[in-house]
Write an enzyme that holds these catalytic residues in place. Structure first.
Site, PDB file in Angstrom:
ATOM      1  N   THR A 121       0.818  -1.206   0.000  1.00  0.00           N
ATOM      2  CA  THR A 121       0.000   0.000   0.000  1.00  0.00           C
ATOM      3  C   THR A 121       0.854   1.259   0.000  1.00  0.00           C
ATOM      4  O   THR A 121       1.989   1.238   0.492  1.00  0.00           O
ATOM      5  CB  THR A 121      -0.907  -0.009   1.256  1.00  0.00           C
ATOM      6  OG1 THR A 121      -1.510   1.265   1.414  1.00  0.00           O
ATOM      7  CG2 THR A 121      -0.108  -0.302   2.525  1.00  0.00           C
ATOM      8  N   ASP A 122       0.271   2.348  -0.477  1.00  0.00           N
ATOM      9  CA  ASP A 122       0.978   3.642  -0.421  1.00  0.00           C
ATOM     10  C   ASP A 122       1.081   4.165   1.012  1.00  0.00           C
ATOM     11  O   ASP A 122       1.854   5.091   1.281  1.00  0.00           O
ATOM     12  CB  ASP A 122       0.296   4.682  -1.321  1.00  0.00           C
ATOM     13  CG  ASP A 122      -1.175   4.929  -0.997  1.00  0.00           C
ATOM     14  OD1 ASP A 122      -1.710   4.312  -0.062  1.00  0.00           O
ATOM     15  OD2 ASP A 122      -1.792   5.762  -1.704  1.00  0.00           O
ATOM     16  N   GLU A 123       0.307   3.572   1.938  1.00  0.00           N
ATOM     17  CA  GLU A 123       0.326   4.066   3.319  1.00  0.00           C
ATOM     18  C   GLU A 123       1.668   3.851   4.004  1.00  0.00           C
ATOM     19  O   GLU A 123       1.912   4.445   5.056  1.00  0.00           O
ATOM     20  CB  GLU A 123      -0.779   3.390   4.136  1.00  0.00           C
ATOM     21  CG  GLU A 123      -2.149   3.729   3.639  1.00  0.00           C
ATOM     22  CD  GLU A 123      -3.238   3.298   4.601  1.00  0.00           C
ATOM     23  OE1 GLU A 123      -2.961   3.125   5.783  1.00  0.00           O
ATOM     24  OE2 GLU A 123      -4.369   3.128   4.134  1.00  0.00           O
ATOM     25  N   TYR A 148      -1.768  -0.783  11.218  1.00  0.00           N
ATOM     26  CA  TYR A 148      -1.913  -1.419   9.899  1.00  0.00           C
ATOM     27  C   TYR A 148      -0.741  -1.078   8.985  1.00  0.00           C
ATOM     28  O   TYR A 148      -0.055  -1.967   8.466  1.00  0.00           O
ATOM     29  CB  TYR A 148      -3.234  -0.997   9.234  1.00  0.00           C
ATOM     30  CG  TYR A 148      -3.251  -1.267   7.737  1.00  0.00           C
ATOM     31  CD1 TYR A 148      -3.243  -2.571   7.253  1.00  0.00           C
ATOM     32  CD2 TYR A 148      -3.237  -0.223   6.819  1.00  0.00           C
ATOM     33  CE1 TYR A 148      -3.228  -2.824   5.888  1.00  0.00           C
ATOM     34  CE2 TYR A 148      -3.230  -0.472   5.454  1.00  0.00           C
ATOM     35  CZ  TYR A 148      -3.223  -1.769   4.993  1.00  0.00           C
ATOM     36  OH  TYR A 148      -3.197  -2.021   3.644  1.00  0.00           O
ATOM     37  N   LYS A 152       2.342  -3.372   7.302  1.00  0.00           N
ATOM     38  CA  LYS A 152       2.552  -3.510   5.849  1.00  0.00           C
ATOM     39  C   LYS A 152       3.978  -3.068   5.503  1.00  0.00           C
ATOM     40  O   LYS A 152       4.651  -3.705   4.681  1.00  0.00           O
ATOM     41  CB  LYS A 152       1.534  -2.681   5.064  1.00  0.00           C
ATOM     42  CG  LYS A 152       0.101  -3.200   5.108  1.00  0.00           C
ATOM     43  CD  LYS A 152      -0.054  -4.607   4.529  1.00  0.00           C
ATOM     44  CE  LYS A 152       0.146  -4.662   3.018  1.00  0.00           C
ATOM     45  NZ  LYS A 152      -0.188  -6.008   2.487  1.00  0.00           N
TER      46      LYS A 152
HETATM   47  P1  NAD Z   1      -9.598  -7.430   2.480  1.00  0.00           P
HETATM   48  O1  NAD Z   1      -9.584  -7.215   3.956  1.00  0.00           O
HETATM   49  O2  NAD Z   1     -10.837  -7.152   1.709  1.00  0.00           O
HETATM   50  O3  NAD Z   1      -9.195  -8.946   2.168  1.00  0.00           O
HETATM   51  C1  NAD Z   1      -8.185  -9.615   2.854  1.00  0.00           C
HETATM   52  C2  NAD Z   1      -8.365 -11.122   2.610  1.00  0.00           C
HETATM   53  O4  NAD Z   1      -7.260 -11.805   3.257  1.00  0.00           O
HETATM   54  C3  NAD Z   1      -9.651 -11.694   3.187  1.00  0.00           C
HETATM   55  O5  NAD Z   1     -10.276 -12.545   2.235  1.00  0.00           O
HETATM   56  C4  NAD Z   1      -9.203 -12.486   4.404  1.00  0.00           C
HETATM   57  O6  NAD Z   1     -10.022 -13.600   4.699  1.00  0.00           O
HETATM   58  C5  NAD Z   1      -7.800 -12.922   3.975  1.00  0.00           C
HETATM   59  N1  NAD Z   1      -6.912 -13.183   5.116  1.00  0.00           N
HETATM   60  C6  NAD Z   1      -6.709 -12.390   6.204  1.00  0.00           C
HETATM   61  N2  NAD Z   1      -5.837 -12.987   7.031  1.00  0.00           N
HETATM   62  C7  NAD Z   1      -5.463 -14.152   6.450  1.00  0.00           C
HETATM   63  C8  NAD Z   1      -4.569 -15.195   6.815  1.00  0.00           C
HETATM   64  N3  NAD Z   1      -3.875 -15.168   7.977  1.00  0.00           N
HETATM   65  N4  NAD Z   1      -4.413 -16.250   5.975  1.00  0.00           N
HETATM   66  C9  NAD Z   1      -5.116 -16.294   4.810  1.00  0.00           C
HETATM   67  N5  NAD Z   1      -5.983 -15.353   4.416  1.00  0.00           N
HETATM   68  C10 NAD Z   1      -6.145 -14.292   5.233  1.00  0.00           C
HETATM   69  O7  NAD Z   1      -8.369  -6.584   1.939  1.00  0.00           O
HETATM   70  P2  NAD Z   1      -8.174  -5.821   0.540  1.00  0.00           P
HETATM   71  O8  NAD Z   1      -8.675  -4.445   0.671  1.00  0.00           O
HETATM   72  O9  NAD Z   1      -8.643  -6.694  -0.559  1.00  0.00           O
HETATM   73  O10 NAD Z   1      -6.578  -5.746   0.495  1.00  0.00           O
HETATM   74  C11 NAD Z   1      -5.830  -6.789  -0.104  1.00  0.00           C
HETATM   75  C12 NAD Z   1      -4.366  -6.407  -0.115  1.00  0.00           C
HETATM   76  O11 NAD Z   1      -4.184  -5.191  -0.821  1.00  0.00           O
HETATM   77  C13 NAD Z   1      -3.789  -6.147   1.291  1.00  0.00           C
HETATM   78  O12 NAD Z   1      -2.475  -6.680   1.338  1.00  0.00           O
HETATM   79  C14 NAD Z   1      -3.773  -4.641   1.417  1.00  0.00           C
HETATM   80  O13 NAD Z   1      -2.743  -4.209   2.283  1.00  0.00           O
HETATM   81  C15 NAD Z   1      -3.487  -4.243  -0.017  1.00  0.00           C
HETATM   82  N6  NAD Z   1      -3.963  -2.897  -0.433  1.00  0.00           N
HETATM   83  C16 NAD Z   1      -5.283  -2.558  -0.252  1.00  0.00           C
HETATM   84  C17 NAD Z   1      -5.723  -1.316  -0.711  1.00  0.00           C
HETATM   85  C18 NAD Z   1      -7.175  -0.908  -0.594  1.00  0.00           C
HETATM   86  O14 NAD Z   1      -7.527   0.194  -1.008  1.00  0.00           O
HETATM   87  N7  NAD Z   1      -8.065  -1.745  -0.057  1.00  0.00           N
HETATM   88  C19 NAD Z   1      -4.826  -0.447  -1.332  1.00  0.00           C
HETATM   89  C20 NAD Z   1      -3.491  -0.828  -1.481  1.00  0.00           C
HETATM   90  C21 NAD Z   1      -3.077  -2.070  -1.042  1.00  0.00           C
HETATM   91  O1  TDX Z   2     -16.833   6.030   7.601  1.00  0.00           O
HETATM   92  C1  TDX Z   2     -15.767   6.495   7.210  1.00  0.00           C
HETATM   93  N1  TDX Z   2     -15.644   7.849   7.078  1.00  0.00           N
HETATM   94  C2  TDX Z   2     -14.495   8.440   6.650  1.00  0.00           C
HETATM   95  O2  TDX Z   2     -14.423   9.680   6.547  1.00  0.00           O
HETATM   96  C3  TDX Z   2     -14.640   5.654   6.871  1.00  0.00           C
HETATM   97  C4  TDX Z   2     -14.737   4.158   6.999  1.00  0.00           C
HETATM   98  C5  TDX Z   2     -13.497   6.267   6.414  1.00  0.00           C
HETATM   99  N2  TDX Z   2     -13.408   7.624   6.314  1.00  0.00           N
HETATM  100  C6  TDX Z   2     -12.183   8.239   5.756  1.00  0.00           C
HETATM  101  C7  TDX Z   2     -10.868   7.765   6.309  1.00  0.00           C
HETATM  102  C8  TDX Z   2      -9.954   7.931   5.105  1.00  0.00           C
HETATM  103  O3  TDX Z   2      -9.518   9.297   5.015  1.00  0.00           O
HETATM  104  O4  TDX Z   2     -12.178   7.876   4.365  1.00  0.00           O
HETATM  105  C9  TDX Z   2     -10.837   7.627   3.914  1.00  0.00           C
HETATM  106  C10 TDX Z   2     -10.734   6.195   3.403  1.00  0.00           C
HETATM  107  O5  TDX Z   2     -10.879   5.342   4.530  1.00  0.00           O
HETATM  108  P1  TDX Z   2     -10.724   3.734   4.398  1.00  0.00           P
HETATM  109  O6  TDX Z   2     -11.692   3.216   3.402  1.00  0.00           O
HETATM  110  O7  TDX Z   2     -10.750   3.176   5.773  1.00  0.00           O
HETATM  111  O8  TDX Z   2      -9.292   3.591   3.720  1.00  0.00           O
HETATM  112  P2  TDX Z   2      -7.808   4.043   4.152  1.00  0.00           P
HETATM  113  O9  TDX Z   2      -7.671   4.154   5.618  1.00  0.00           O
HETATM  114  O10 TDX Z   2      -7.423   5.219   3.299  1.00  0.00           O
HETATM  115  O11 TDX Z   2      -6.993   2.721   3.700  1.00  0.00           O
HETATM  116  C11 TDX Z   2      -7.338   2.052   2.469  1.00  0.00           C
HETATM  117  O12 TDX Z   2      -6.421   2.366   1.453  1.00  0.00           O
HETATM  118  C12 TDX Z   2      -5.124   1.888   1.615  1.00  0.00           C
HETATM  119  C13 TDX Z   2      -7.385   0.551   2.687  1.00  0.00           C
HETATM  120  O13 TDX Z   2      -8.323   0.236   3.699  1.00  0.00           O
HETATM  121  C14 TDX Z   2      -6.031   0.012   3.021  1.00  0.00           C
HETATM  122  O14 TDX Z   2      -6.074  -1.406   3.102  1.00  0.00           O
HETATM  123  C15 TDX Z   2      -5.077   0.409   1.932  1.00  0.00           C
HETATM  124  O15 TDX Z   2      -3.776   0.039   2.291  1.00  0.00           O
END
Ligand code: NAD
Ligand code: TDX
Length: 332
Positions: A121-123, A148, A152
């Site tokens: 992630t960019d975080e 988190y 990562k």
């Molecule tokens: P998510 O929470 O929707 O999915 C995570 C999945 O991993 C789930 O299906 C869960 O059951 C599985 N999991 C968790 N722990 C596990 C374990 N110990 N063994 C096997 N499976 C396990 O997450 P997401 O948003 O799809 O993110 C996926 C990946 O992308 C993560 O590595 C996250 O850091 C990265 N990422 C997410 C975002 C975003 O915007 N959501 C952005 C950049 C990077």
């Molecule tokens: O109810 C809400 N109200 C609100 O203002 C929630 C759930 C979030 N927020 C804000 C927090 C953040 O500024 O919205 C923005 C996005 O929040 P999230 O969806 O929780 O994402 P963020 O914390 O930015 O992280 C996401 O992007 C990077 C993913 O969850 C991570 O897994 C990924 O690494």
């Protein structure tokens, strides 16, 4: 590269990737997923049984991981605890999965000499000021803020060490915020869409001025495929689609698309340590690997995502009440 192991393939981005691979390649996929609260087998419904196999298990289970690595050519590692708000409440599972789980996979990649792609992630780079002209690049120093993002960041550093010390054939990508179908209702965009569908007002943390850089999950998938096919071992690639928007403007777009007044939202308690702004410079990925996003129009992508949640209440309804109870207990 015909046999892929996808960890976390029942989660949001992992399941989008499995759909993308089945539609765009000839590969066979094994999904390894623990099915935590965030995993959902229904996200893989409709995929062909002769090309997609599902294994329920933990990425920190060394024996299971070892047996699965033996059967594949390459591994794409999505599995993680992924939600910042949960990490502020209970960090422990983040250490177990993001750190120890990634370590377990790296040891298997080393033993079996398998191509390994790590999703991050960019975080890991911390945050930017709202008026900073700079964006994150591959050389921005790591400076994570939350439990988190620090786990990562730790997992990324493990991958780099396993490349350098043990010659593991790995690449890393750090992507910006994803949106699209199959995203858990705890996350910002699905939470607000499903709130409106339930007659609840959207909830913005703080003043709602934090900025995220949005990319459609399908564009993330095509970038990961490009890195698997053409990426240089040991390299990191930033993935982003120039989608910066503040949270308030995203909520206003959702309200407009769903026929609600522009101010029909609540400002609620801010997130502790809330990162102000993320922004990705994806020049390296675009120039070196020739990748480009296909979802250029955020409003159109968002409208399609709203339609998906409207049409798939069976998919999200079972998680909605527990998610809102978690937030309500925190004044959010
Ligand atoms: P998510 O929470 O929707 O999915 C995570 C999945 O991993 C789930 O299906 C869960 O059951 C599985 N999991 C968790 N722990 C596990 C374990 N110990 N063994 C096997 N499976 C396990 O997450 P997401 O948003 O799809 O993110 C996926 C990946 O992308 C993560 O590595 C996250 O850091 C990265 N990422 C997410 C975002 C975003 O915007 N959501 C952005 C950049 C990077
Ligand atoms: O109810 C809400 N109200 C609100 O203002 C929630 C759930 C979030 N927020 C804000 C927090 C953040 O500024 O919205 C923005 C996005 O929040 P999230 O969806 O929780 O994402 P963020 O914390 O930015 O992280 C996401 O992007 C990077 C993913 O969850 C991570 O897994 C990924 O690494």
């Amino acid at each position: 590269m015909t046999r892929l192991l996808v960890t976390g393939g029942a989660g949001f981005i992992g399941s989008n990737f499995v759909h993308h691979v089945i539609e765009n390649t000839d590969a066979h996929v094994t999904v390894l997923d623990k099915l935590t609260y965030a995993g959902n087998r229904a996200s893989l419904a409709g995929l062909p049984d002769d090309r997609v196999r599902f294994v329920q298990g933990d990425i920190a289970d060394a024996e299971l991981v070892d047996s699965l690595f033996a059967e594949v050519d390459a591994v794409v590692h999505y599995a993680a605890e992924s939600h910042n708000d949960n990490s502020l409440h209970d960090p422990r599972p983040f250490l177990d999965t993001n750190i120890v789980g990634t370590y377990t996979l790296l040891e298997a990649a080393r033993r079996h000499q398998r191509r390994f792609h790590h999703i991050s992630t960019d975080e890991v780079y911390g945050d930017l000021e709202l008026d900073d002209p700079q964006r994150f690049t591959e050389s921005t120093p790591y400076n994570p803020s939350s439990p988190y993002s620090s786990t990562k960041a730790g997992s990324d550093l493990l991958v780099r060490a396993w490349v350098r010390s043990f010659g593991v054939h790995a690449t890393i990508s750090n992507c910006s915020n994803n949106y699209g179908p199959y995203q858990h209702v705890e996350k910002f965009i699905p939470r607000q869409i499903t709130n409106v569908l339930r007659g609840i007002r959207p909830k913005l943390y703080g003043a709602g001025r934090n900025v995220r850089d949005w990319i459609h999950a399908d564009d993330h998938s095509s970038a990961v495929l490009a890195i698997l096919e053409k990426g240089v071992i040991g390299e990191t690639y930033l993935i982003g689609a120039d989608g910066e928007r503040d949270n308030r403007s995203v909520v206003e777009l959702i309200l407009a698309e769903m026929g609600q007044p522009a101010d029909a939202y609540d400002l609620v308690a801010d997130r502790a340590g809330h990162d102000l702004r993320y922004a990705i410079d994806s020049t390296k990925l675009r120039t070196e690997l020739g990748w480009a996003p296909r979802y250029g129009d955020f409003a159109a992508g968002l409208a399609a995502t709203i339609a998906w949640y409207r049409d798939n209440e069976d998919w999200w309804a079972p998680s909605k009440d527990a998610t809102e109870s978690f937030y309500a207990a925190r004044g959010q």
